[in-house]
Design an enzyme around this catalytic site. Structure first.
Site, PDB file in Angstrom:
ATOM      1  N   HIS A  55      56.016  21.920   0.425  1.00 53.17           N
ATOM      2  CA  HIS A  55      56.746  22.636   1.322  1.00 53.17           C
ATOM      3  C   HIS A  55      56.074  24.108   1.488  1.00 53.17           C
ATOM      4  O   HIS A  55      56.030  24.577   2.781  1.00 53.17           O
ATOM      5  CB  HIS A  55      58.173  22.920   0.969  1.00 53.17           C
ATOM      6  CG  HIS A  55      59.019  21.440   1.194  1.00 53.17           C
ATOM      7  ND1 HIS A  55      58.987  20.512   0.155  1.00 53.17           N
ATOM      8  CD2 HIS A  55      59.480  21.096   2.242  1.00 53.17           C
ATOM      9  CE1 HIS A  55      59.622  19.383   0.688  1.00 53.17           C
ATOM     10  NE2 HIS A  55      60.062  19.928   1.862  1.00 53.17           N
TER      11      HIS A  55
ATOM     12  N   GLU B 241      65.776  22.686  -5.652  1.00 50.79           N
ATOM     13  CA  GLU B 241      65.962  21.544  -4.855  1.00 50.79           C
ATOM     14  C   GLU B 241      67.448  21.122  -4.534  1.00 50.79           C
ATOM     15  O   GLU B 241      67.907  21.024  -3.625  1.00 50.79           O
ATOM     16  CB  GLU B 241      65.198  20.531  -5.006  1.00 50.79           C
ATOM     17  CG  GLU B 241      65.086  19.369  -3.775  1.00 50.79           C
ATOM     18  CD  GLU B 241      64.202  18.314  -4.020  1.00 50.79           C
ATOM     19  OE1 GLU B 241      63.728  17.946  -5.159  1.00 50.79           O
ATOM     20  OE2 GLU B 241      64.030  17.454  -3.109  1.00 50.79           O
TER      21      GLU B 241
HETATM   22 CU1  CUO Z   1      61.865  19.159   2.970  1.00 49.71          CU
HETATM   23 CU2  CUO Z   1      63.906  21.297   3.006  1.00 49.71          CU
HETATM   24  O1  CUO Z   1      63.171  19.721   3.893  1.00 49.71           O
HETATM   25  O2  CUO Z   1      62.871  19.898   1.889  1.00 49.71           O
END
Ligand code: CUO
Length: 664
Positions: A238, A343
């Site tokens: 990300h 996460e």
């Molecule tokens: Cu890939 Cu927020 O979309 O982790």
């Protein structure tokens, strides 16, 4: 990304095929995914028969767990507790996720492909289509029973999630009038909206596919086994998406994406122009929307509390697990733990305390159009991994989290000159061929978006989308080595300017660098030339194999008794054609940064000759350890207080330009 699909058609004269050979498996998966909203075709006799007459309850003695998992979902199904078919599906909906996971669990308990296939056919006609597709994709990605099977491009299985409502409407009309059609898709928004300039990136079907596959390779709910450095990969994949988006913005004269603040309005609105197959349009959000609590999901103040607990942990250099034990994060493994926490994944040491900042934020952003559920709106684009990057708020959210990760990295001691140098290699120069980008058109099938009927033949209906690509390029690293040794080569491309065209110092720039490649090579004493092609990049994958081609290959192999094999085809990987960010007419300036370090950084002994699927940069090695012992992003991941420490002979930096050619 070296090896692409290889089709081997070898006639096995007279030999009867076992029904679980590879071609048959590929054919089965194709058929289970074709026209997912319609019943299985009657010509697919095995599957149809299983769907009609097979009862999973009668075969529990073949399950590894004695039938526990399959009984659970059968009970729910028979008691009509499952979400219906012809209804949207979102992984962020707790109940729907629970149902999809029950399905995955039941697949996992099958000892043979044959058993799995029959159960899958049975459930395909009875459970929610979205849940089924998700469960099948995750299962095929991870199961040994389906090793090597290539999943069709999701944009051809569920085209609604990848294209605009306008295109879907045109496709319906074409189908109704039985007129073949090819429809040009344009990106959402108008010239009045500056964000539209980079919509080609957020709406790219290859980026969306990579992103949704990344989350299938590394699901946040995964607890079957331990996936190596999953939390760190969450950070890195990300971080790189954000860095790449920023580079696209700079090339389009936009400032770097700003981070999101819970106390400030969400600057950019978004009108997705996207429709669910069932459930209406995706909700829109006006500009400058103030955050509101989302009923049944989260309060904004809870998100702020999660953030401050995580920031506190980073400042302290340790986290506290669910039983009160202190875990040190002030080291290179800390990033993995912080990734799990932010996460959050099942590996989070204390979900109760640190919460699930990222996942909750996706829901909160997805629901801002209808936070109290007054209008019964379906989930927003942020609540699906395949649509999330369309919304500019996605990148604001990920910039916000990226800054939390950066806080941790900046707290770690900078690498010393000793840690950065590698006495065996002196980089003399790097020759790089022309770097240029252009837009091209790409066509994909919309057939599966439409309702079918076995008695009416399909008319070809396709969408054509503009997409960014680049001329293939090569680089040649000239190195002088003292002795014969294996070495690690890392290559990055970093924008030298920000949007004010002010050159900033390398300590700022390093966080904006894009990983181009990483590989292992053998150095010989004296002068070496290390040549590498863009097509070989270990962060990227080639174009996906069209669904129609997968069907044709498998059907042909099964009917001719030939065999079929695909090599190195993974769903997870940055699209190779987006390896370079868009250039500019006069050339956008970047640093081409190369770092050579000792081959001891390799986790596996054979990395010089075997790239293990070759998309390890952002996706690791499937089912195995991440190949690089160093932190992801090394050596640019830590603070560089003194740029002179970076002036070691095994590093090399050169200014290059990326050009963009119109009307290619
Ligand atoms: Cu890939 Cu927020 O979309 O982790």
């Amino acid at each position: 990304m070296r090896a692409i699909a290889v089709l081997v058609a070898v006639a096995l004269l007279g030999a009867a095929l076992a029904d679980t050979d590879f071609a048959h498996k590929q054919q089965t998966i194709n058929r289970l995914l074709l026209r997912i909203n319609d019943p299985i075709r009657s010509s697919y006799t095995d599957l149809k028969e299983a769907a009609n007459t097979w009862n999973p309850r009668d075969h529990i003695d073949h399950c590894k767990d004695g039938g526990v998992a399959v009984t659970k979902i059968m009970d729910e199904l028979e008691e009509e507790r499952l979400f219906p078919r012809h209804h949207w599906f979102s992984l962020f909906n707790e109940r729907q996720r629970e149902e999809a996971l029950m399905l995955i669990d039941s697949f996992y308990q099958c000892r043979t492909f044959e058993h799995f296939m029959k159960n899958a056919a049975y459930f395909r006609e009875r459970v929610n289509e979205g849940e089924f597709v998700y469960a099948l994709y995750v299962f095929v990605t991870h199961s040994e029973l389906t090793e090597g099977v290539v999943l069709p491009p999701l944009y051809e299985v569920t085209p609604h999630m990848f294209t605009n409502s306008e295109i879907i409407n045109q496709a319906y009309t074409a189908k109704m009038t039985q007129t073949p059609g090819n429809f040009r898709m344009s990106f959402t928004g108008t010239k009045k909206n500056k964000e539209q300039r980079v919509a080609y990136f957020g709406e790219d079907i290859g980026i969306n596919s990579h992103h949704v596959h990344w989350h299938m390779d590394f699901p946040f709910w995964w607890d079957y086994d331990r996936i190596d450095r999953k939390g760190e990969l969450f950070f890195w994949a990300h971080h790189q998406l954000t860095a790449r988006f920023d580079a696209e913005r700079l090339s389009n004269h936009l400032p770097l994406v700003g981070e999101l603040y819970w106390d400030k309005p969400i600057k950019d609105g978004f009108a997705p122009h996207t429709t669910y197959k069932y459930g209406g349009d995706f909700p829109s959000r006006p500009d400058n929307k103030e955050f509101e609590d989302v009923e049944g999901a989260a309060r904004i103040r809870d998100l702020k509390v999660m953030e401050s607990r995580i920031r506190d942990a980073i400042a302290h250099g340790y986290v506290v697990d669910a039983t009160g034990n202190v875990i040190d994060i002030s080291n290179e493994r800390g990033i993995d733990i912080i990734g799990d926490i932010i996460e959050s994944s099942m590996y989070s040491p204390n979900k109760q305390y640190y919460g699930a900042l990222h996942n909750t934020a996706h829901i909160v952003l997805g629901r801002q159009a209808d936070p109290r559920g007054k209008y019964g709106m379906p989930p927003g684009v942020m609540e699906h991994f395949e649509t999330a990057t369309r919304d500019p708020a996605f990148f604001r959210l990920h910039k916000y989290m990226d800054n939390i990760f950066k806080e941790h990295k900046d707290n770690l001691p900078p690498y010393t000159r000793e840690e950065l140098s590698y006495g065996n290699a002196k980089i003399l120069d790097v020759d790089i061929s022309e770097l240029s980008t252009y837009f091209e058109h790409f066509e994909f099938s919309l057939t599966n978006a439409l309702d079918g009927s076995e008695s009416v033949s399909d008319v070809p209906v396709t969408a054509t989308v503009p997409r960014l690509n680049h001329k293939p390029f090569t680089f040649n690293i000239k190195v002088e080595a003292a002795s014969a040794e294996k070495a690690t080569v890392r290559v990055f491309l970093c924008p030298t300017h920000d949007s004010n065209t002010v050159e900033t110092d390398f300590d700022v720039i390093r966080w904006r660098c894009m990983e181009m490649d990483k590989f292992w090579t053998q150095l010989n004493p004296g002068k070496n030339e290390i040549k590498r092609k863009s097509l070989e990049s270990s962060v990227a994958i080639p174009d996906r194999i069209p669904f129609a081609k997968l069907i044709q290959d498998a059907d042909q192999a099964v009917s001719s008794g030939g065999s079929l094999a695909y090599e190195n085809v993974r769903g997870c990987g940055h699209p190779e054609r987006l390896l370079l960010p868009k250039g500019t007419k006069n050339g956008m300036e970047f640093y081409f940064f190369v770092a050579i370090t000792s081959g001891d950084d390799a986790v596996h002994a054979d990395l010089v000759d075997n790239e293990h699927g070759s998309t390890h940069g952002y996706c690791g090695i499937h089912g195995d350890r991440y190949p690089d012992k160093k932190p992801m992003g090394f050596p640019l991941d830590r603070h560089i207080p003194d740029p002179r420490d970076f002036e070691v002979e095994n590093f090399f930096r050169k200014t290059v330009k990326v050009y963009h050619k119109e009307g290619h």
